[in-house]
Design an enzyme around this catalytic site. Structure first.
Site, short mmCIF file in Angstrom:
data_model
loop_
_atom_site.label_atom_id
_atom_site.label_comp_id
_atom_site.label_asym_id
_atom_site.label_seq_id
_atom_site.Cartn_x
_atom_site.Cartn_y
_atom_site.Cartn_z
N ASP A 299 -54.51 31.35 -32.89
CA ASP A 299 -53.65 30.21 -32.56
C ASP A 299 -54.54 29.09 -32.02
O ASP A 299 -55.76 29.24 -31.97
CB ASP A 299 -52.59 30.62 -31.51
CG ASP A 299 -53.19 30.94 -30.14
OD1 ASP A 299 -54.43 30.89 -29.98
OD2 ASP A 299 -52.41 31.22 -29.22
N ASP B 42 -50.06 26.73 -28.83
CA ASP B 42 -49.55 26.84 -27.47
C ASP B 42 -49.95 25.60 -26.68
O ASP B 42 -51.11 25.20 -26.70
CB ASP B 42 -50.14 28.06 -26.75
CG ASP B 42 -49.41 29.34 -27.09
OD1 ASP B 42 -48.45 29.29 -27.87
OD2 ASP B 42 -49.81 30.40 -26.56
N ASP C 86 -54.77 26.52 -28.63
CA ASP C 86 -54.23 26.34 -27.29
C ASP C 86 -54.70 25.01 -26.69
O ASP C 86 -55.87 24.66 -26.79
CB ASP C 86 -54.73 27.48 -26.38
CG ASP C 86 -54.56 28.86 -27.00
OD1 ASP C 86 -53.44 29.34 -27.05
OD2 ASP C 86 -55.58 29.44 -27.44
#
Ligand code: DGT
Ligand code: MG
Length: 378
Positions: free
Chosen positions: A204, A302, A206
């Protein structure tokens, strides 16, 4: 390293936060094996065993040479009986029977596939497996009740399980910068997580967002999310108050400011356009060949917003690696009678919160040498 019977013997401090762990790893065969066992333990709700394997792998990651002989491991910390058995098996037989049988096991394969769905944890996967569901087709056929996250996770399964490149992370970074500049000029965006540690790919992306004036960040997350949504960048989002376990209560939680610390889990729609604007793909125009070809991918992103007074703690806490973070907190508690979270550092002896405006200051408070992000890859 000292010489002993002609094999190199290594010396390593016992906490990962005392060590410099770069991405260069000369023992990937061993660390991959131990990491797989760690993953299997974590997916089977055996957290203690998972941590033990992670700690063992982390020790091998800092060794300057490939391990060729068990005698080289003498005196090293964190290598328990079980990890040593796995290492010995690999050195002697080229592979570990336990690792191989785990990899082949239907249960492990099913846990991996099912937890690969964003929003599905080990518990849910385990329940499905007990109902006889082992793969995505069986899951779809069983028409389970899925929450919003899981529906998005299933819909974008292949994209989300494809590693995110640094170039893609940077392209998303530009979009997040644009969003933040539009809703609160002066707010700052920092890439955190694995990419801040220099990784070239991740699961992902962040980001940590703050504003240099305390209080200006209040209410920022919903504005960023609205902007991103209005521009069509979000396939899914859920904004929550930060609810990291140990920061929920107890001394590492300062009573003020907590409600300002927000987190957004999202699935981003990254199109070729953004990658191109970020200068990462060849300039090209849509053509007939694009017919039917998907011109975007889904990426897990995120976002975290922190007040500037907690920024250094948030930065340190969200840069990782997960094991490095865990070890920092263990060091703080066990060696310093302190309590560290992504919000604050509490000194239990002085009964006071220690302030810090940089990661360097936090390491100093903890009595540790400063370790830069690129050397936190434990
Ligand atoms: P990746 O994304 O798999 O390439 O690797 P990382 O290291 O970026 O891992 P990730 O994205 O799961 O998490 C980034 C760091 O943020 C991780 O080292 C620990 C921290 N972290 C993750 N979840 C939470 C949370 O809920 N609260 C806090 N305080 N920190 C978290
Ligand atoms: Mg990450």
């Amino acid at each position: 390293p000292t010489n002993e019977a002609e094999v190199e013997v290594f010396s390593v401090p016992s906490y990962a936060c005392q060590r410099r762990t770069t991405l260069e790893n000369r023992n990937t065969v061993l660390t991959d094996a131990l990491s797989l066992l760690a993953e299997n333990a974590e997916l089977s709700a055996e957290e203690g065993r998972g941590v033990a394997f992670r700690r063992a792998a982390a020790v091998l990651k800092v060794l300057p040479e490939p391990v060729t002989d068990m005698t080289q491991l003498r005196g090293l910390p964190c290598l328990g009986e079980h990890s040593l058995r796995v290492i010995k098996d690999i050195l002697e037989n080229g592979a570990s029977s336990e690792v191989e049988s785990t990899k082949q096991s239907e249960r492990f394969k099913a846990l991996k596939v099912l937890t690969g769905i964003f929003g599905v944890g080990a518990k849910t996967a385990d329940r499905w497996i007990r109902e006889g569901i082992h793969d995505l087709q069986q899951l779809k056929d069983s028409r389970p009740t899925l929450n919003r996250a899981q529906r998005a996770g299933l819909e974008h399964y292949d994209d989300i399980n494809q590693p995110v490149s640094k170039a893609e992370a940077d392209a998303i970074g530009q979009v997040v910068e644009e969003a933040v500049a539009a809703v609160l000029p002066g707010a700052q965006v920092t890439l955190i997580g694995g990419f801040r540690r220099g990784k070239l790919s991740g699961h992902d992306v962040d980001f940590l967002i703050t504003h240099p004036e305390e209080g200006r960040e209040v209410g920022l997350m919903p504005k960023i999310v609205s902007w991103l949504e209005s521009q069509g960048f979000l396939l899914y989002q859920k904004t929550t108050r930060n609810s990291y376990l140990e920061s929920e209560d107890g001394p590492a939680r300062p009573c003020s400011n907590m409600d300002r610390f927000e987190r957004c889990f999202s699935v981003f729609k990254l199109s070729e356009d953004e990658k191109r604007r970020a200068g990462q793909t060849q300039s090209r125009h849509a053509s007939a060949e694009d017919g039917g070809r998907k011109l975007w991918r889904a990426v897990r992103v995120d976002l975290v917003v922190s007040p500037i007074s907690q920024f250094a703690f948030a930065l340190l806490g969200w840069t990782g690696s997960k094991l490095f973070e865990r070890e920092l907190r263990r060091w703080a508690g066990h060696e310093k009678t302190m309590s560290l979270s992504s919000h604050a550092l509490y000194d239990g002896t002085q009964r006071t919160y220690l302030r810090a405006t940089s990661e360097e200051e936090i390491f100093a408070h903890l009595g540790l040498d400063y370790i830069p992000p690129s050397e936190r890859n434990a």
